[in-house]
Scaffold this motif. Structure first.
Motif, PDB file in Angstrom:
ATOM      1  N   PRO A   1       0.803  -1.233   0.000  1.00 62.17           N
ATOM      2  CA  PRO A   1       0.000   0.000   0.000  1.00 62.17           C
ATOM      3  C   PRO A   1       0.832   1.277   0.000  1.00 62.17           C
ATOM      4  O   PRO A   1       0.333   2.336  -0.385  1.00 62.17           O
ATOM      5  CB  PRO A   1      -0.827  -0.119   1.283  1.00 62.17           C
ATOM      6  N   GLU A   2       2.101   1.191   0.418  1.00 64.20           N
ATOM      7  CA  GLU A   2       2.943   2.379   0.416  1.00 64.20           C
ATOM      8  C   GLU A   2       3.444   2.714  -0.983  1.00 64.20           C
ATOM      9  O   GLU A   2       3.621   3.881  -1.330  1.00 64.20           O
ATOM     10  CB  GLU A   2       4.137   2.189   1.358  1.00 64.20           C
TER      11      GLU A   2
ATOM     12  N   GLU B   1      -2.190   3.481   0.516  1.00 60.68           N
ATOM     13  CA  GLU B   1      -2.325   3.557   1.970  1.00 60.68           C
ATOM     14  C   GLU B   1      -3.207   4.748   2.383  1.00 60.68           C
ATOM     15  O   GLU B   1      -3.922   4.680   3.390  1.00 60.68           O
ATOM     16  CB  GLU B   1      -0.963   3.651   2.637  1.00 60.68           C
TER      17      GLU B   1
END
Length: 285
Positions: free
Chosen positions: A149-150, A173
């Motif tokens: 997600p980053e 994210e």
């Protein structure tokens, strides 16, 4: 309340195979979770054989948008979501992001037709996806690939109502954090619900409420967009949530002869402008 699953943590066992993913106006299941996962596996396998790092995604149907978004995320590709398929906007987006590929369920020159995924998942002739149908079978490829997600990015566009549409880059994210907050507030009310919308998931409000929130909350998605008050009144599921704009609520309040027979009061969302208090009172009544 069903357990919340972040977009990056979803997998094939997040729901039971026969759990409704898409419902019709009459409440019938149009696509279950297993069929959704098969469509995802087929598209992901097809995209894995392609080299384009950035793809435009524009669909009418929310479930096909989710299939495309998840497939791209799981392959580490960048997702660009234009608000429309106006040729000028598409050309500008392609130039800005070097995005040559377009995934869509609409008739647009050069687009990959996502509607064929439904036939492919059912084992029928499926155009460009014919050679990839085996990926949707009963095998390990049906499961989801890990998503960071980053590092996963998407680009959204403003509506352009106050000028030219503007690009808004997002990390996954950030999107997950917003969906998680929405689930904390309304997740219990979505238990067993089908989420319908009068707005498009191509814009951030619709994307959060109509696409990602029900996906992560284990709720079903409405199989068509609500365009008329009469369609709104025809919804028959025991539990309904509707993602709307103030303009639609105004039309609903001003339309005579509408007889809504919900089993329980629907969960109604509004955004995109100010909802006059008197309209809210009329709709609630």
């Amino acid at each position: 309340m069903k357990q919340f699953s972040a977009i990056s943590q979803l997998n094939a066992s997040s729901r039971t195979a026969g759990d409704p993913m898409v419902r019709s106006i009459s409440g019938d299941c149009l696509t279950d979770w297993q069929a959704f996962c098969r469509q995802l596996a087929i598209l992901r396998s097809w995209l894995a054989a392609r080299s384009e790092p950035v793809w435009l995604v524009h669909t009418h149907d929310t479930d096909l948008f989710l299939v495309a978004a998840l497939a791209l995320m799981q392959l580490g590709r960048e997702l660009v979501v234009p608000g429309s398929l106006q040729p000028g906007l598409v050309d500008a987006v392609r130039k800005d992001y070097a995005a040559s590929g377009l995934l869509s369920d609409e008739d647009f020159p050069g687009a990959v037709d996502l509607r064929c995924l439904r036939q492919a998942a059912a084992g029928q002739a499926a155009g460009v996806f014919n050679a990839w149908q085996a990926a949707g079978g009963d095998n390990p490829e049906l499961d989801f690939l890990p998503v960071d997600p980053e590092r996963t990015r998407m680009v959204l566009y403003t509506s352009g109502s106050t000028g030219q549409p503007k690009a808004v880059p997002k990390r996954l994210e950030q999107v997950e954090a917003e969906v998680r907050n929405l689930h904390r507030q309304w997740g219990a009310s979505l238990e067993g619900a089908t989420v319908w919308a009068t707005v498009s998931h191509q814009h951030f409000y619709g994307m959060l409420f109509q696409a990602f929130l029900p996906l992560c909350a284990g709720a079903a998605i409405g199989g068509e967009r609500i365009s008329y008050p009469e369609t709104f009144a025809a919804l028959v599921e025991p539990s309904v949530a509707v993602v709307c704009s103030p303009a639609f609520y105004k039309r609903l309040a001003e339309t005579s002869g509408i007889d809504c027979r919900f089993a329980r009061p629907p969960l109604l969302f509004s955004s995109g402008g100010v909802l006059p208090p008197e309209i809210a009172v009329q709709v609630k009544a």
